[in-house]
Design a protein around this motif. Structure first.
Motif, PDB file in Angstrom:
ATOM      1  N   ASN A 334     -14.487 -20.971 -58.273  1.00  0.00           N
ATOM      2  CA  ASN A 334     -13.232 -21.481 -57.879  1.00  0.00           C
ATOM      3  C   ASN A 334     -13.193 -22.955 -56.787  1.00  0.00           C
ATOM      4  O   ASN A 334     -12.255 -22.847 -56.048  1.00  0.00           O
ATOM      5  CB  ASN A 334     -12.606 -20.252 -56.929  1.00  0.00           C
ATOM      6  CG  ASN A 334     -13.639 -19.985 -55.759  1.00  0.00           C
ATOM      7  OD1 ASN A 334     -14.721 -20.239 -55.907  1.00  0.00           O
ATOM      8  ND2 ASN A 334     -12.766 -19.336 -54.824  1.00  0.00           N
ATOM      9  N   LEU A 343      -6.478 -17.684 -65.311  1.00  0.00           N
ATOM     10  CA  LEU A 343      -6.793 -16.796 -64.577  1.00  0.00           C
ATOM     11  C   LEU A 343      -6.580 -15.198 -65.044  1.00  0.00           C
ATOM     12  O   LEU A 343      -7.022 -14.194 -64.613  1.00  0.00           O
ATOM     13  CB  LEU A 343      -6.185 -16.713 -63.041  1.00  0.00           C
ATOM     14  CG  LEU A 343      -6.350 -18.150 -62.471  1.00  0.00           C
ATOM     15  CD1 LEU A 343      -5.788 -18.385 -61.131  1.00  0.00           C
ATOM     16  CD2 LEU A 343      -7.996 -18.582 -62.440  1.00  0.00           C
ATOM     17  N   GLU A 350     -14.018 -14.948 -62.452  1.00  0.00           N
ATOM     18  CA  GLU A 350     -14.379 -15.967 -61.485  1.00  0.00           C
ATOM     19  C   GLU A 350     -15.384 -15.677 -60.564  1.00  0.00           C
ATOM     20  O   GLU A 350     -15.557 -14.568 -60.183  1.00  0.00           O
ATOM     21  CB  GLU A 350     -12.943 -16.037 -60.395  1.00  0.00           C
ATOM     22  CG  GLU A 350     -13.106 -16.980 -59.284  1.00  0.00           C
ATOM     23  CD  GLU A 350     -11.829 -16.943 -58.238  1.00  0.00           C
ATOM     24  OE1 GLU A 350     -11.905 -16.055 -57.196  1.00  0.00           O
ATOM     25  OE2 GLU A 350     -10.761 -17.682 -58.527  1.00  0.00           O
TER      26      GLU A 350
END
Length: 395
Positions: A334, A343, A350
């Motif tokens: 990120n 996302l 992530e």
């Protein structure tokens, strides 16, 4: 946080302040929250000293604005005192989502625009702040670090320019070529890698992996990524493979020589889980072609781990490749802006870097050796030991 004893007994260089530019607002807020938590929970022996007023705060983010005029010109406004502060300026030069008006037209901010905003903030604070540190996760012009002909050396010039403006330390992540730091040999340049965060994100999302030479292999998609792939493979205790790119050097398309084919060098991958590791996904075409070839070579699963997910060609081609089973998971950090639609994709994972970045800032503010936060090998091996000790996963 590692080595807390040293941190508990150290004095800060100066009161800590974060300058979070709009380009890195989400990451900056997460880092700030971690710093607030660190300072409240770590029992530093000096925390109640009246001379260290401001050591424990509810917010370390400085009130700074970078507005634009109708002509597209800009300025930096620092709306509170920076005198005597230890400033950490966080900028994401790849955040194309921000806009400004230019003679009535709406322009998206480019890396050049973000870099200019960074220089404006430095110009507003220089001479007043105790120390200025720049955190630029994606290295501005990092791919223009050497010459092949009569070309500009943009990355080296950027570092030299910031050094001349008075910054003390430069912090980046997974630089395309960290040797560019030679442009400013008398200034601090720290290049951090997200290996532990990759391992944690992958093992958190996949509960049935067997990490050994018979079941897993780490692949470098090109020669430039070989060093990071060899390190990651050696820590995991698995083998390494390499794809090298055959290019057409008679043509230039979009500023680079087009790739003719990817050729594989390495051991048999039949039935193995494959981890592709690299510094960035730009358009993604090269990475997806590599993943496709691995699946054609009968790889069991393909996991793509890249520090920066730029997705300059959009996410549609990844959607199509996922439907064709070319890969199973994409993991990026990120540290840079990613399109919101990414996302929510089922294949996306992530790797959160905010706590790691907050630890770096906290140790630097206390002027403690950063080897305290560079314990990736030990942390990854401890993570693997806990992962392999699970009892609820059928083999």
């Amino acid at each position: 946080m590692p080595n807390l004893y040293e941190l508990q007994n150290a004095l800060p260089v100066a009161p800590l302040k974060l300058v979070v530019l709009d380009s890195a607002a989400a990451l900056g807020q997460q880092v700030n929250d971690h710093l607030v938590d660190f300072r409240r929970t770590i029992n530093n022996v000096h925390r109640t000293d009246p001379a260290l007023l401001g050591y424990i705060e509810n917010n370390y983010i400085l009130d700074v604005k970078t507005p634009r005029f109708g002509t597209g010109e800009g300025k930096a406004q620092v709306n509170e005192s920076v005198r005597g502060k230890d400033l950490f300026i966080l900028v994401d030069v790849c955040n194309y989502s921000l806009t400004y008006k230019l003679n009535g037209f709406v322009n998206h901010k480019s890396p050049d625009d973000h870099y200019q905003d960074l220089k404006r903030v430095i110009g507003a604070a220089a001479g007043k702040a105790r120390r200025i540190n720049v955190i630029m996760p994606f290295l501005y012009e990092g791919r223009q670090h050497k010459r092949y002909g009569r070309e500009s050396l943009d990355c080296a010039y950027m570092l030299e320019e910031l050094a001349n403006m008075g910054i003390d330390n430069f912090i980046t992540f997974d630089a395309h070529d960290p040797r560019v730091q030679n442009a400013t040999p008398l200034k601090g340049f720290d290049n951090f890698m997200p290996n532990y965060q990759f391992a944690k994100a992958l093992l958190d999302s996949e509960k049935d992996m067997i990490i050994d030479k018979n079941h897993t292999i780490v692949i470098s998609p090109d020669e430039g990524a070989l060093t990071r792939a060899v390190y990651f493979a050696s820590v995991l205790g698995v083998d390494t493979g390499l794809f090298y790119k055959r290019r057409d050097y008679t043509r230039v398309v979009n500023g680079k020589n087009p790739i003719i084919a990817h050729e594989f060098l390495g051991d048999n991958i039949d039935g193995k889980d494959v981890i592709i590791i690299d510094d960035m996904i730009s358009s993604g075409e090269s990475m997806l072609d590599t993943a496709r070839q691995l699946k054609e070579m009968n790889a069991k699963r393909v996991f793509i781990c890249c520090t920066f997910g730029l997705f300059t060609g959009g996410v549609e081609m990844f959607d199509q490749a996922y439907e064709k089973c070319y890969f199973d998971k994409v993991i990026t950090t990120n540290l840079n802006y990613r399109p919101p639609e990414l996302l929510s994709r089922p294949y996306y994972q992530e790797a959160d870097m905010s706590k790691f970045l907050a630890s770096i800032i906290d140790f630097m503010n206390h002027d403690i050796s950063l080897t305290n936060v560079l314990t990736s090998t030990e942390k990854i091996q401890n993570l693997l030991e806990r992962y392999n000790a699970r009892e609820d996963v059928p083999f």
